[in-house]
Design a protein around this motif. Structure first.
Motif, PDB file in Angstrom:
ATOM      1  N   ILE A 139      31.730 -14.740  15.065  1.00 27.01           N
ATOM      2  CA  ILE A 139      32.878 -14.056  14.480  1.00 27.01           C
ATOM      3  C   ILE A 139      33.334 -12.943  15.413  1.00 27.01           C
ATOM      4  N   ARG A 140      34.557 -12.528  15.192  1.00 23.31           N
ATOM      5  CA  ARG A 140      35.085 -11.325  15.842  1.00 23.31           C
ATOM      6  C   ARG A 140      35.690 -10.483  14.734  1.00 23.31           C
ATOM      7  N   PHE A 141      35.793  -9.194  14.980  1.00 21.66           N
ATOM      8  CA  PHE A 141      36.346  -8.308  13.968  1.00 21.66           C
ATOM      9  C   PHE A 141      37.759  -7.888  14.340  1.00 21.66           C
TER      10      PHE A 141
ATOM     11  N   PHE B  65      31.344  -0.355   8.388  1.00 22.84           N
ATOM     12  CA  PHE B  65      30.405   0.679   7.996  1.00 22.84           C
ATOM     13  C   PHE B  65      31.065   1.514   6.906  1.00 22.84           C
ATOM     14  N   HIS B  66      30.261   2.223   6.152  1.00 24.44           N
ATOM     15  CA  HIS B  66      30.808   3.035   5.061  1.00 24.44           C
ATOM     16  C   HIS B  66      31.491   4.290   5.583  1.00 24.44           C
TER      17      HIS B  66
ATOM     18  N   GLY C 243      28.217  -2.594   5.463  1.00 26.64           N
ATOM     19  CA  GLY C 243      28.744  -3.282   4.297  1.00 26.64           C
ATOM     20  C   GLY C 243      29.442  -4.547   4.770  1.00 26.64           C
ATOM     21  N   TYR C 244      29.288  -5.621   4.033  1.00 27.12           N
ATOM     22  CA  TYR C 244      29.921  -6.887   4.417  1.00 27.12           C
ATOM     23  C   TYR C 244      30.086  -7.750   3.175  1.00 27.12           C
ATOM     24  N   THR C 245      31.155  -8.530   3.160  1.00 27.06           N
ATOM     25  CA  THR C 245      31.402  -9.467   2.072  1.00 27.06           C
ATOM     26  C   THR C 245      32.022 -10.721   2.662  1.00 27.06           C
ATOM     27  N   VAL C 246      31.527 -11.857   2.229  1.00 25.71           N
ATOM     28  CA  VAL C 246      32.077 -13.140   2.657  1.00 25.71           C
ATOM     29  C   VAL C 246      32.978 -13.661   1.540  1.00 25.71           C
TER      30      VAL C 246
ATOM     31  N   GLU D 298      26.762  -8.728  14.310  1.00 26.00           N
ATOM     32  CA  GLU D 298      27.771  -8.007  15.102  1.00 26.00           C
ATOM     33  C   GLU D 298      27.804  -6.517  14.761  1.00 26.00           C
ATOM     34  N   LEU D 299      27.627  -6.183  13.491  1.00 27.37           N
ATOM     35  CA  LEU D 299      27.572  -4.770  13.106  1.00 27.37           C
ATOM     36  C   LEU D 299      26.367  -4.084  13.738  1.00 27.37           C
TER      37      LEU D 299
END
Length: 183
Positions: free
Chosen positions: A12-14, A89-90, A102-105, A121-122
Motif C-alpha cells: 500500500i501507499r498512503f 497516527f492519533h 490507528g488503522y481501519t480497513v 508502513e506506519l
C-alpha cells in the motif's frame, strides 16, 4: 509437506487527507472528498463512524496544522490503486516520544492482509523518526482481527483501560529500536 503457496503480502501507499478533504468527508460529500484527495474513496469514508472521526481529525488539524502530516491518510493498494481504508497516527509524537497508531480497513477489503500492510508502513515511518521512542496501539478487547494484526510486530501488552459500559481496551507498545526490523 504443504504445497500451498503463502499469500503475497499486500503493498500500500498512503495519500494524505487534508483538512479540506476531511471536512468534505465529515459532511458526507464523498465526491468532494475524493476530488480533494485525488483518489476514488470508498463509501466507507462517509459512514457514520468515519464522518465522526474525520470531523474530529479536521478539527485537530485546524487547532494544530503541524499535526497534519501525522494523522489521516487513505491507504491505497498497489499496483491497482484501490483505496482500501485509512490509517495514520492519533497526532504527532508526545514529548515522551510516544506515537499512537490507528488503522481501519474498508469492509470489502477486510481479511486480505491490508491491515498488516498499513501497520507495517506506519511502523516503518515511525522507525524513521528520531523523536519517536515508542509506538502504541490501543485495541478493544473483543477486536480479534486487530489483536491478530499486531501479532508478530513486537508489541507487548502494557495495560488496559475502559469500563463495562464502553468496553475494555488493551494498550500495547513496541519500542522504536525494535521497529528497525519491520518490513
Amino acid at each position: 509437506m504443504n504445497n500451498e503457496l503463502l499469500p503475497t503480502p499486500k503493498c500500500i501507499r498512503f495519500v494524505e487527507l487534508s483538512e479540506k478533504t476531511l471536512r468534505a468527508l465529515a459532511d458526507g460529500d464523498l465526491a468532494g472528498g475524493s476530488a480533494e484527495a485525488g483518489v476514488a474513496l470508498d463509501e466507507y469514508f462517509v459512514s457514520d463512524r468515519s464522518r465522526y472521526i474525520f470531523g474530529y481529525r479536521a478539527d485537530q488539524i485546524a487547532r494544530d496544522p503541524s499535526a497534519a502530516p501525522w494523522i489521516a491518510r487513505a491507504a491505497v493498494s498497489e499496483p491497482d490503486g484501490t483505496v482500501v481504508g485509512d490509517a495514520g497516527f492519533h497526532g504527532p509524537p508526545s514529548e515522551a516520544g510516544v506515537l499512537e497508531v490507528g488503522y481501519t480497513v474498508a469492509v470489502a477489503y477486510r481479511r486480505q492482509g491490508y491491515a498488516r500492510a498499513m501497520l507495517r508502513e506506519l511502523l516503518v515511518r515511525a522507525a524513521g523518526e528520531p523523536c519517536v521512542r515508542t509506538v502504541r496501539a490501543t485495541i478493544k478487547s473483543d477486536n480479534k482481527a486487530s489483536l491478530a494484526t499486531i501479532a508478530g510486530f513486537g508489541f507487548t501488552r502494557v495495560g488496559e483501560k475502559g469500563n463495562e459500559q464502553d468496553g475494555f481496551e488493551f494498550v500495547f507498545e513496541v519500542p522504536a529500536d525494535a521497529m528497525q526490523t519491520v518490513g
